[in-house]
Write a protein that holds these residues in place. Structure first.
Motif, PDB file in Angstrom:
ATOM      1  N   ALA A  97       0.861  -1.184   0.000  1.00  0.00           N
ATOM      2  CA  ALA A  97       0.000   0.000   0.000  1.00  0.00           C
ATOM      3  C   ALA A  97       0.897   1.233   0.000  1.00  0.00           C
ATOM      4  CB  ALA A  97      -0.903  -0.009   1.226  1.00  0.00           C
ATOM      5  N   THR A 102      -2.281   6.508  -0.516  1.00  0.00           N
ATOM      6  CA  THR A 102      -3.453   6.170   0.302  1.00  0.00           C
ATOM      7  C   THR A 102      -3.720   7.176   1.409  1.00  0.00           C
ATOM      8  OG1 THR A 102      -2.095   4.759   1.728  1.00  0.00           O
ATOM      9  CG2 THR A 102      -3.233   3.693  -0.118  1.00  0.00           C
ATOM     10  N   TYR A 140      -1.923   0.905   7.981  1.00  0.00           N
ATOM     11  CA  TYR A 140      -1.169   2.036   7.437  1.00  0.00           C
ATOM     12  C   TYR A 140       0.274   2.003   7.939  1.00  0.00           C
ATOM     13  CZ  TYR A 140      -0.239   6.868   6.055  1.00  0.00           C
ATOM     14  OH  TYR A 140       0.293   7.985   5.494  1.00  0.00           O
ATOM     15  N   SER A 149      -7.270  -2.817   3.020  1.00  0.00           N
ATOM     16  CA  SER A 149      -8.505  -3.065   2.259  1.00  0.00           C
ATOM     17  C   SER A 149      -9.614  -3.569   3.179  1.00  0.00           C
ATOM     18  CB  SER A 149      -8.260  -4.086   1.152  1.00  0.00           C
ATOM     19  OG  SER A 149      -7.325  -3.594   0.235  1.00  0.00           O
TER      20      SER A 149
END
Length: 181
Positions: A97, A102, A140, A149
């Motif tokens: 990610a 994001t 994160y 997700s």
């Protein structure tokens, strides 16, 4: 500043891109009844900064420069290490990610979930949004796209349920008003 002290500003600077995730973990405090409103308002600050694309949370100088004893941080870290080791078995970088890509989405979801902590006055309704914020912040922190997700899907479900609850409350209020006429 003495060697046995540190400042919040130094800590956030040294954590760099991970500092948003650490700050958002404060959502766990929002589980405690009565603290959810304050925690929700405080969580909105770094969430808005994420949306704005800040590289790290920015605190007012008065808070950032405050000196804190190093031994307290060491004690917290020492108690946290076993839990973190366990979590690292489950949470690790998968589906990389990209943090910068994001960040605005995570910030927006953080603001919306924090708003549910502040504006939904149903007892114990703060637990699920706070846990979802914590889940997203862990994902994160570890750049775990799979967990991120899952956390964002959970957030969508929580926000949908909250929106439906507000809608039903408005419909019920209108029905009661109409009943009175």
């Amino acid at each position: 500043m003495p060697a046995d002290h540190f400042t919040l500003g130094w800590l956030m600077h040294s954590l760099d891109k991970r500092s948003f995730g650490i700050i958002m973990l404060l959502a766990l405090v929002a589980i405690v009844p009565g603290l959810s409103i304050v925690a929700g308002l405080l969580l909105m600050i770094p969430a808005f900064q994420m949306i704005a694309g800040k590289p790290a949370p920015v605190f007012p100088r008065r808070i950032a420069a405050r000196s804190l004893p190093t031994r307290r941080l060491a004690a917290v870290v020492q108690r946290s290490v076993p839990v973190l080791r366990y979590l690292e078995k489950i949470i690790h970088p998968r589906w990389h990610a990209h943090i910068e890509a994001t960040k605005p989405l995570v910030g927006a979801v953080g603001v919306l979930l924090s708003a549910t902590l502040v504006f939904v006055p149903i007892p114990l309704s703060n637990t699920v949004p706070a846990l979802v914020i914590a889940l997203i912040s862990l994902a994160y922190l570890e750049e775990d796209g799979v967990l991120l997700s899952i956390g964002l899907l959970a957030a969508a479900i929580v926000l949908t349920v909250a929106a439906l609850a507000v809608w039903e409350m408005l419909v019920g209020a209108k029905w009661m008003i109409d009943l009175g006429h």
